[in-house]
Design an enzyme around this catalytic site. Structure first.
Site: not given
Length: 693
Positions: A161, A320, A328, A368-369
């Site tokens: 990215e 993805e 987010w 990012e959990k």
């Protein structure tokens, strides 16, 4: 235009047939090794045949400058490969380790005020740093040399990215690179002065050393538009040059492994010129995350169609997306029942021959959990994992039916997207800050779908002039080349739709003089002499305009003061006399050469366009094609050009049941009831059918 690289798609592992690639990012380094065997077993249960490895593993692969550790990665690749799961291996350069930035803080990017972006997240590196490039390419070299003969690696995942967090850098490295970029683009400083219009505000430069990045100039001040546009071009090019350096290093050592990097194409994301990047990868890859609410399906299909356009209708790789909520947004909404499967098959319908997620196993710690995954916190005994397995079965069925040999059928209508027009329209000194380029293409895509037409999203460099009809939606910049394309297209029989804020400026963001829309006024047979912004921020101003066809304009309208004899007015404004807009043409249609050119001189939004288009399409002699096309159903078709086998995808665009006609043999259905006696099917909310004939 630089020639595109030869298309190369990842080959299946030895002994396997080509299937739709299915899997996602896998981060085994986040877990103890005793979990790895469980992961591999569950991947097989879900039908996973590929994972991406090593994306953020630099610190583990190179614990210190003189220490390398590939043993752990070797072990997991071996476990995956022997289980029939291929590896898309990352160059691991996305985020540098702490030892590197501690020793070389000069690799960290700086913001417009000169503040350093310190380590603590990711992508804290500058693309123009020669020091960072040296370390990153050394890592690429080590990776390629170590894995050059590994039979389980089917593709290189270069970096990750690009520009997601480090799109703009205002450091001295960036300044020097920007100066060189300008010298290469313009040749001499006077040409830069001319392009940037530096006679305004005494901004003339006498030497390339006087060129600065658009650093902080004080609150509320206005940056030179030409400089800002070029800095956005430069920033995309600088990251692209860094990608090429990584790609070429890997390719030199492993020439037989195809290479890609994951773009971030979505309706509102114009960070980089992804169409320019598309020519530099062996196959196009994209990361896409759903937009919650009523745009969900349409925005997803729109974005996937744009990726299909960037890929020039070659297969592309969905690298993805998410099984459910992301982490987010301010509010991270979960997906509705059926959307996990539905979303994946929309991407497939639009040309993706690989369906992958972030990520395989949901993290238990880190930023990012709470981002959902194929294997959620709840484990295999969960609805999400059951649907992941169901999707895996669906993809096997579609692979067996031959979908991977097909491509998306070309639509009759192309909607044009232009990254540079978006960048130019973002400037803070414009007629209204409520208007940008990117919103209008999405509104047209949705409104055309409301009329039963699934349009192709096409980058401006692509062959939009080969379509029956073309939409130029707020394409703010029209250079001389594209101006000529418009003239030639319509003169030879093309059908053009152009809107407000199209053709306002040339490629340097210099206004085309003589009235709007600039250099294509003759094609459209009308002339606007002013903008009429519409707003609600001040009491008593004009906030909307009613059209005679029942539509309502918001945000911006053109003041059209003349219409050619070859043109007709299809709608006009109905307003009080004091507004100065009463009776002003809003929508016109012109005959130019052998073609037709319609102009929509105001922002109507999806609803206003959907109301307007049936009459406008009728005047342009354009009809929807396909047996199940309607406002309630998104219909996409893929065809194998060799066997002429067609695959029809139908998706319910509503939250109500919709009855559709069956077209051939049903291969896959989700949230649908097939009625054998009537050759129809009922699609529930988020329901779908995939058929073959």
């Amino acid at each position: 235009m630089t020639e595109r690289r030869e298309f190369r798609w990842p080959h299946p592992l030895q002994g396997n047939s080509q299937e739709i690639w299915y899997g996602g990012d896998y981060n085994p380094e986040q877990w103890p090794e005793e979990i790895w065997d469980e992961d591999v077993a569950l991947m097989r249960k879900a039908g996973v045949n590929l994972v991406s490895l090593g994306i953020f593993s630099w610190a583990k692969l190179q614990p210190s400058e003189d220490t390398w550790d590939f043993d752990w990665l070797d072990r997991i690749i071996e476990k995956l490969g022997t289980a029939g799961i291929a590896v898309d291996l990352a160059s691991a350069t996305a985020s540098p380790p702490m030892w590197l930035t501690q020793a070389h803080p000069e690799v960290l990017w700086r913001d417009e005020r000169g503040n350093v972006c310190w380590p603590g997240a990711r992508q804290h590196w500058r693309a123009t740093s020669p020091v960072f490039r040296e370390y990153a390419l050394a890592l690429c070299t080590k990776m390629a040399e170590h894995y050059r003969d590994n039979p389980y690696i089917v593709a290189w995942h270069v970096n990750n990215e690009y520009g997601c967090h480090n799109r703009f850098d205002y450091s001295d490295d960036a300044m020097k690179a920007f100066q060189l970029w300008c010298k290469k683009r313009y040749g001499d400083i006077e040409s830069v002065n001319a392009a940037w219009g530096t006679s305004f505000w005494s901004q003339q430069m006498g030497d390339f050393s006087q060129i600065l990045p658009p650093r902080f100039i004080g609150e509320g001040n206005f940056m030179n538009p030409g400089k800002l546009l070029d800095f956005k071009r430069f920033s995309s090019d600088a990251l692209q040059e860094f990608f090429r350096a990584e790609r070429d290093t890997l390719e030199r050592i492993t020439p037989d492994i195809p290479l890609t990097t994951n773009f971030m194409v979505s309706a509102g994301n114009s960070m980089l010129d992804y169409d320019a990047w598309g020519k530099d990868v062996d196959f196009v890859s994209n990361d896409h995350y759903f937009v919650p609410g009523d745009q969900h399906l349409d925005e997803l299909a729109y974005s996937s169609s744009l990726v299909d356009g960037i890929a020039r209708k070659r297969p592309w790789f969905l690298m993805e997306h998410s099984t459910g909520a992301v982490n987010w947004r301010t509010i991270n909404y979960r997906k509705e029942q059926g959307q996990l499967i539905r979303d994946s098959l929309v991407h497939l319908a639009m040309g993706a021959n690989a369906i992958c997620y972030f990520q395989w196993r949901q993290s238990s710690s880190g930023a990012e959990k709470f981002h959902t995954a194929m294997l959620p916190h709840a484990g295999e005994h969960s609805q999400d994992f059951r649907e992941v397995c169901e999707l895996g079965e669906n993809l096997k069925v579609l692979s067996g039916a031959g979908v991977t040999s097909s491509t998306v059928v070309k639509s009759s209508v192309a909607v044009v997207y232009d990254y540079e027009s978006e960048w130019a329209s973002e400037h803070t000194a414009t007629p209204t800050q409520q208007v940008r380029h990117w919103t209008e293409p999405l509104d047209w895509f949705r409104a055309l779908a409301d009329c039963g037409i699934t349009a192709d999203m096409v980058p401006i460099r692509a062959d939009w002039d080969s379509y029956e009809a073309v939409v130029l939606p707020s394409v703010y910049l029209l250079d001389e080349r594209n101006t000529k394309r418009v003239h030639d297209y319509v003169a030879t029989g093309g059908k053009l739709f152009a809107t407000y804020y199209t053709g306002i400026a040339d490629g340097d963001d210099h206004i085309w003089l003589g009235g709007y829309p600039g250099s294509i006024r003759d094609v459209l047979g009308m002339r606007s002499e002013d903008f009429a912004p519409l707003g609600t921020d001040v009491s008593g101003v004009l906030d909307h305009l009613n059209l005679s066809n029942g539509a309502v304009a918001h945000d911006l309208a053109d003041v059209i003061t003349s219409v050619a004899g070859s043109a007709q007015v299809l709608a006009q404004y109905e307003a009080e006399e004091w507004t100065g807009m009463s009776g002003i043409p809003a929508i016109t249609l012109n005959v130019y050469g052998e073609g037709l050119a319609a102009y929509v001189g105001c922002r109507l939004g999806r609803e206003g366009l959907a109301r307007t288009l049936p009459d406008l399409l009728s005047h342009m002699h354009i009809t929807a094609s396909g047996g199940s096309s309607s406002a309630s159903v998104l219909r996409v078709e893929r065809v194998d050009v060799n066997t002429q086998e067609h695959f029809v995808f139908l998706f319910n665009r509503t939250h109500q049941d919709v009855t559709v006609s069956r077209e051939g043999t049903v291969l896959v259905s989700s949230r649908a009831t097939v009625h054998e006696e009537t050759s129809t099917a009922t699609l529930k909310a988020n329901g779908l059918l995939v058929m073959k004939y």
